[in-house]
Scaffold this active site. Structure first.
Site, short mmCIF file in Angstrom:
data_model
loop_
_atom_site.label_atom_id
_atom_site.label_comp_id
_atom_site.label_asym_id
_atom_site.label_seq_id
_atom_site.Cartn_x
_atom_site.Cartn_y
_atom_site.Cartn_z
N ASP A 10 1.11 1.47 -6.09
CA ASP A 10 -0.13 1.70 -6.82
C ASP A 10 -0.40 0.45 -7.66
O ASP A 10 0.48 -0.40 -7.82
CB ASP A 10 0.02 2.95 -7.69
N ASP A 12 -3.13 0.17 -10.87
CA ASP A 12 -3.42 0.40 -12.29
C ASP A 12 -2.33 1.24 -12.94
O ASP A 12 -2.08 2.38 -12.56
CB ASP A 12 -4.78 1.08 -12.46
#
Length: 257
Positions: A10, A12
């Protein structure tokens, strides 16, 4: 036993603490640019993070706090324009070097590349945000380190739906047992787990205290030799740093608990 050959990240909150000091002020700058008196302070933005996707987050906020805006025939166009403005402001912050990588990220990426592992990204943020973060923190050549960058609106359903991870797995040409996912939030964990992925979570200020049931391990960060992680959940040493060997150990635990 199926060998692990891929790490999927991922972005953020996982690669960098982008939410509080990156996306949040960028949204506020976009609102100001369009003459709106909306202000997303730190606590409010923490609540809004329950909704994944920037445009979706704007719509959710407006429905709760400014429902009259929904009656404007140009509302959908406004949402798109606000998000585009926010992205410009966010990339300007990145170019200033205002958003560094989290502890251990660069080291683990380098270790994985040296070990011949495949790297990939699965995120709901825009491709522009991903490329800017990678270029400003790791150098422009780092875009080529990732075999697949699954980002933005390439799938209609955002996390916690598994779609972005399923898309990435298909693009990589691998099955879920061959990859380890890295996330920072409950929604991200639910997305990765729904796609069948073993998942390691590194929490941050916004996600601390969320439900991480099903994570293989929950850590403060990936750790460094001189800045070890803190273990919050899982069967690992209480302090250390995440290496390729540790990732393989986590996968072995999954296949032979």
């Amino acid at each position: 036993m199926i060998p692990m050959n891929t790490l999927i990240f991922d972005v953020d909150g996982t690669l960098a603490d982008t939410e509080r000091d990156g996306h949040r002020p960028s949204f506020n700058l976009a609102f100001k640019e369009f003459g709106l008196d909306w202000e997303w302070d730190v606590p409010l933005y923490g609540e809004l993070l329950a909704v994944t996707g920037g445009k979706e987050r704007i719509r959710h906020y407006v429905a709760r706090h400014h429902p009259e805006q929904l009656l404007d025939a140009r509302f959908d166009e406004l949402v798109v324009q606000l998000h585009q403005s926010k992205t410009r402001h966010y990339m300007a912050l990145l170019e200033k070097g205002a958003i560094p990588l989290r502890p251990g990220v660069r080291r683990l990426l380098d270790d994985a590349r040296q070990a011949g592992l495949t790297l990939a990204i699965a995120t709901t943020t825009t491709p522009e945000n991903v490329s800017s973060l990678l270029s400003t923190t790791l150098g422009p050549e780092s875009l080529d380190w990732f075999k697949v960058i699954a980002a933005g609106d390439i799938v209609p359903a955002k996390k916690p739906a598994p779609d972005i991870y399923l898309w990435a797995l298909e693009a990589l040409g691998i099955s879920a047992p061959e990859a380890l996912a890295f996330e920072d939030s409950e929604n991200g964990l639910r997305s990765a787990r729904a796609a069948g992925l073993t998942t390691l979570v590194t929490i941050n200020e916004y996600t601390r205290g969320q439900d991480f049931s099903g994570a293989r391990a929950v850590l403060s960060d990936l750790g460094e030799p001189d800045q070890p992680y803190t273990l919050h959940q899982g069967q690992l040493s209480a302090a250390g740093w995440v290496t390729v060997d540790l990732c393989r150990h986590l996968m072995q635990q999954t296949q032979h608990p």
